[in-house]
Design a protein around this motif. Sequence first.
Motif, PDB file in Angstrom:
ATOM      1  N   MET A   1      -8.548  -0.827 -16.262  1.00 39.63           N
ATOM      2  CA  MET A   1      -7.083  -0.810 -16.250  1.00 39.63           C
ATOM      3  C   MET A   1      -6.563   0.420 -16.978  1.00 39.63           C
ATOM      4  SD  MET A   1      -4.391  -2.728 -15.270  1.00 39.63           S
ATOM      5  CE  MET A   1      -4.754  -4.494 -15.310  1.00 39.63           C
ATOM      6  N   LEU A   2      -7.108   0.699 -18.152  1.00 34.41           N
ATOM      7  CA  LEU A   2      -6.669   1.845 -18.950  1.00 34.41           C
ATOM      8  C   LEU A   2      -6.891   3.157 -18.218  1.00 34.41           C
ATOM      9  CD1 LEU A   2      -5.702   3.109 -21.628  1.00 34.41           C
ATOM     10  CD2 LEU A   2      -8.077   3.010 -22.428  1.00 34.41           C
ATOM     11  N   THR A   3      -8.047   3.312 -17.598  1.00 32.67           N
ATOM     12  CA  THR A   3      -8.387   4.559 -16.905  1.00 32.67           C
ATOM     13  C   THR A   3      -7.387   4.888 -15.812  1.00 32.67           C
ATOM     14  OG1 THR A   3     -10.745   4.228 -17.336  1.00 32.67           O
ATOM     15  CG2 THR A   3     -10.161   5.752 -15.566  1.00 32.67           C
ATOM     16  N   LEU A   4      -7.094   3.902 -14.967  1.00 35.16           N
ATOM     17  CA  LEU A   4      -6.217   4.164 -13.823  1.00 35.16           C
ATOM     18  C   LEU A   4      -4.743   4.207 -14.217  1.00 35.16           C
ATOM     19  CD1 LEU A   4      -8.053   2.168 -11.023  1.00 35.16           C
ATOM     20  CD2 LEU A   4      -7.925   4.640 -11.343  1.00 35.16           C
ATOM     21  N   VAL A   5      -4.363   3.493 -15.268  1.00 31.32           N
ATOM     22  CA  VAL A   5      -2.978   3.607 -15.737  1.00 31.32           C
ATOM     23  C   VAL A   5      -2.732   4.987 -16.348  1.00 31.32           C
ATOM     24  CG1 VAL A   5      -1.278   2.698 -17.373  1.00 31.32           C
ATOM     25  CG2 VAL A   5      -2.660   1.128 -16.037  1.00 31.32           C
ATOM     26  N   LEU A   6      -3.750   5.554 -16.993  1.00 30.51           N
ATOM     27  CA  LEU A   6      -3.626   6.930 -17.498  1.00 30.51           C
ATOM     28  C   LEU A   6      -3.474   7.914 -16.332  1.00 30.51           C
ATOM     29  CD1 LEU A   6      -6.270   6.968 -20.385  1.00 30.51           C
ATOM     30  CD2 LEU A   6      -3.774   7.011 -20.605  1.00 30.51           C
ATOM     31  N   ALA A   7      -4.231   7.686 -15.257  1.00 30.40           N
ATOM     32  CA  ALA A   7      -4.084   8.527 -14.064  1.00 30.40           C
ATOM     33  C   ALA A   7      -2.689   8.367 -13.474  1.00 30.40           C
ATOM     34  CB  ALA A   7      -5.147   8.160 -13.030  1.00 30.40           C
ATOM     35  N   ASP A   8      -2.165   7.145 -13.514  1.00 27.38           N
ATOM     36  CA  ASP A   8      -0.805   6.908 -13.026  1.00 27.38           C
ATOM     37  C   ASP A   8       0.217   7.691 -13.838  1.00 27.38           C
ATOM     38  OD1 ASP A   8      -1.746   5.228 -11.107  1.00 27.38           O
ATOM     39  OD2 ASP A   8      -1.005   3.371 -12.006  1.00 27.38           O
ATOM     40  N   GLY A   9      -0.070   7.876 -15.135  1.00 27.40           N
ATOM     41  CA  GLY A   9       0.844   8.632 -15.983  1.00 27.40           C
ATOM     42  C   GLY A   9       1.011  10.064 -15.515  1.00 27.40           C
ATOM     43  N   VAL A  10      -0.066  10.669 -15.055  1.00 27.92           N
ATOM     44  CA  VAL A  10      -0.003  12.031 -14.523  1.00 27.92           C
ATOM     45  C   VAL A  10       0.868  12.062 -13.261  1.00 27.92           C
ATOM     46  CG1 VAL A  10      -1.347  13.939 -13.574  1.00 27.92           C
ATOM     47  CG2 VAL A  10      -2.266  12.590 -15.476  1.00 27.92           C
ATOM     48  N   ALA A  11       0.672  11.062 -12.395  1.00 26.74           N
ATOM     49  CA  ALA A  11       1.481  10.976 -11.173  1.00 26.74           C
ATOM     50  C   ALA A  11       2.954  10.787 -11.503  1.00 26.74           C
ATOM     51  CB  ALA A  11       0.976   9.834 -10.293  1.00 26.74           C
ATOM     52  N   LEU A  12       3.247   9.970 -12.524  1.00 24.61           N
ATOM     53  CA  LEU A  12       4.634   9.729 -12.915  1.00 24.61           C
ATOM     54  C   LEU A  12       5.304  11.020 -13.391  1.00 24.61           C
ATOM     55  CD1 LEU A  12       6.973   7.794 -13.468  1.00 24.61           C
ATOM     56  CD2 LEU A  12       5.960   7.323 -15.713  1.00 24.61           C
ATOM     57  N   VAL A  13       4.592  11.820 -14.158  1.00 28.39           N
ATOM     58  CA  VAL A  13       5.141  13.101 -14.625  1.00 28.39           C
ATOM     59  C   VAL A  13       5.493  13.988 -13.436  1.00 28.39           C
ATOM     60  CG1 VAL A  13       4.566  15.246 -15.823  1.00 28.39           C
ATOM     61  CG2 VAL A  13       3.969  13.049 -16.854  1.00 28.39           C
ATOM     62  N   CYS A  14       4.595  14.060 -12.460  1.00 31.44           N
ATOM     63  CA  CYS A  14       4.838  14.890 -11.270  1.00 31.44           C
ATOM     64  C   CYS A  14       6.037  14.392 -10.478  1.00 31.44           C
ATOM     65  CB  CYS A  14       3.592  14.909 -10.382  1.00 31.44           C
ATOM     66  SG  CYS A  14       2.159  15.727 -11.120  1.00 31.44           S
ATOM     67  N   VAL A  15       6.111  13.079 -10.280  1.00 30.37           N
ATOM     68  CA  VAL A  15       7.216  12.496  -9.510  1.00 30.37           C
ATOM     69  C   VAL A  15       8.545  12.758 -10.203  1.00 30.37           C
ATOM     70  CG1 VAL A  15       8.264  10.326  -8.728  1.00 30.37           C
ATOM     71  CG2 VAL A  15       5.823  10.728  -8.387  1.00 30.37           C
ATOM     72  N   TYR A  16       8.588  12.554 -11.515  1.00 31.59           N
ATOM     73  CA  TYR A  16       9.847  12.756 -12.235  1.00 31.59           C
ATOM     74  C   TYR A  16      10.267  14.225 -12.220  1.00 31.59           C
ATOM     75  CZ  TYR A  16      13.412  12.459 -15.856  1.00 31.59           C
ATOM     76  OH  TYR A  16      14.601  12.519 -16.533  1.00 31.59           O
ATOM     77  N   ALA A  17       9.297  15.126 -12.331  1.00 33.47           N
ATOM     78  CA  ALA A  17       9.613  16.555 -12.285  1.00 33.47           C
ATOM     79  C   ALA A  17      10.208  16.947 -10.934  1.00 33.47           C
ATOM     80  CB  ALA A  17       8.355  17.378 -12.559  1.00 33.47           C
ATOM     81  N   VAL A  18       9.768  16.282  -9.870  1.00 32.31           N
ATOM     82  CA  VAL A  18      10.294  16.572  -8.531  1.00 32.31           C
ATOM     83  C   VAL A  18      11.687  16.001  -8.350  1.00 32.31           C
ATOM     84  CG1 VAL A  18       9.996  16.119  -6.056  1.00 32.31           C
ATOM     85  CG2 VAL A  18       8.016  16.765  -7.456  1.00 32.31           C
ATOM     86  N   VAL A  19      11.870  14.709  -8.687  1.00 29.05           N
ATOM     87  CA  VAL A  19      13.129  14.035  -8.358  1.00 29.05           C
ATOM     88  C   VAL A  19      14.289  14.467  -9.244  1.00 29.05           C
ATOM     89  CG1 VAL A  19      11.952  12.029  -7.391  1.00 29.05           C
ATOM     90  CG2 VAL A  19      12.616  12.014  -9.813  1.00 29.05           C
ATOM     91  N   THR A  20      14.025  15.162 -10.347  1.00 25.28           N
ATOM     92  CA  THR A  20      15.128  15.722 -11.124  1.00 25.28           C
ATOM     93  C   THR A  20      15.712  16.960 -10.449  1.00 25.28           C
ATOM     94  OG1 THR A  20      13.517  16.926 -12.484  1.00 25.28           O
ATOM     95  CG2 THR A  20      14.375  14.855 -13.365  1.00 25.28           C
TER      96      THR A  20
END
Length: 364
Positions: free
Chosen positions: A46-65
Motif C-alpha cells: 500500500m505504501l509503495t503504490l501510494v507514494l507512486a500516486d503522490g508523484v502522479a498527483l503532483v503532475c496532475v496538479y501542475a497541469v490543471v493549474t
Amino acid sequence: MRDKVSDKIYTGQFAILAFISSVCFKIVMLPQYLSATAGRNAWLSMLTLVLADGVALVCVYAVVTRTDIRALPAPVPLKRLMMAVVGVTCFAKLVLFTSETTAYCSTTLFDEGLWRLILAGLIPALIYLTVKGGNVLARTAQIIIWFVAIVVALNLFFAQAAGSIKNVLPISYDKRVLLSCDKYLAWFGDFSPLLFFSVSGSKKKNIVPVLISYILILTFTVGLSIAFTSVYGGGGVLVANAFNKLAIFNKLSTLIGTVDFTVVCAWLMIAVVKLALLSTAVVECVCSFFGNRKVVSVAVCIALGVLTFFGVGNQQTVYNVMTGWLRYMTVAADYAVPVAALVCVAVFGRKKYGQTEALYEKTQ
C-alpha cells in the motif's frame, strides 16, 4: 457543445476530490487482496503504490493549474491518444468499482442477494452527477466530506483497542510485496480523471490544501492497512470490507449495539462521488471525439448498468479481468499520461501560459 464553466474548480475542491478518489476503494476490498499476496507486509505494498500516486498527483496538479487535458498545448493526435487511453481505463475501473459498490451494499445492508436493485438505484444517481458536470460534483464532494470527517473522528475517538502490533512484525520488503504491487495496480493511480478539471482563482497555485490532502491519503490508507493486519493477522485474507470491519471495534457498540451503519453511509457517499468522477472522465473523453455531452452521459451510465447487470455476473469475473493484462493499461493512463501532459505544458505551453497568467494577475 461542452460547458466551459462546469469543470472549473478551486484548489480546496481539487484537494477534496483527490482525497475521495484515492481513498475510497483502497479501504474496502483491497486490504483483503493485499493480505492474500503480501501477508503481514501488505501495508508496504500500500505504501509503495501510494507514494507512486503522490508523484502522479503532483503532475496532475501542475497541469490543471494552467489548463486541462482537452485544451492541452500538444499535437492533436497525441492529445487524442492520451484521452483515449484515459477513457478506456476509467471505464474499466468504473465497472470494477461499481461491482465492488454493489457487493459492499449487498453484504453490509441487505445480507446478500439484492445487488441488482442496488445497481438500479445507483445508475440514475451517476447519470445526474455526470450530466451536471465537474463543478457540481466538486460542490457535492465539499458537502459530504464534512459528514465523512465527523464519522471518522467519532470512530477514532471511541475506538476500542484491538489487535497486536506483533501481527505486523517482522517487517520484510520481499518478493511478495512487489508481486502484490504488480497484481493490484488497477486499484491505484486515481488522479487521471482530475485532468479534465481546471483549477481557477487567484490562489490556484496554493499547494497547501493539496499537500494536506496527500498527507491524509497516505495516513488513512497505510494506517488502515496496518490496523487491519494488526487486528486480523493472517486471517485478513478472509475479511472483506476492511473499513467496515474495523469500525465494529467501537466502545459505543457495547452500549447501544453496532454503530457501523454510519461508516456504511459515509462510504457510500464518497463511493458515488468516485464513480461519478470516473464516469465524467469517460464522457469527456468520448465527447472529445463526437457526441452531445448529455446524450453521451446517459449512454455511458446505461452501458455501465447493462454491462454490470448482464455481463459481469459476479465480482470474481471483474476481479480476474482487472488483475490480468488490463492492469498495465492503468499504468499508462494514471502515471504516463500525467507526466506526458506536464511535459507538453512545459515544452509547448510555457510562453502561452506565462503570458496568460501575467495578464490575469494585472486584472486582479
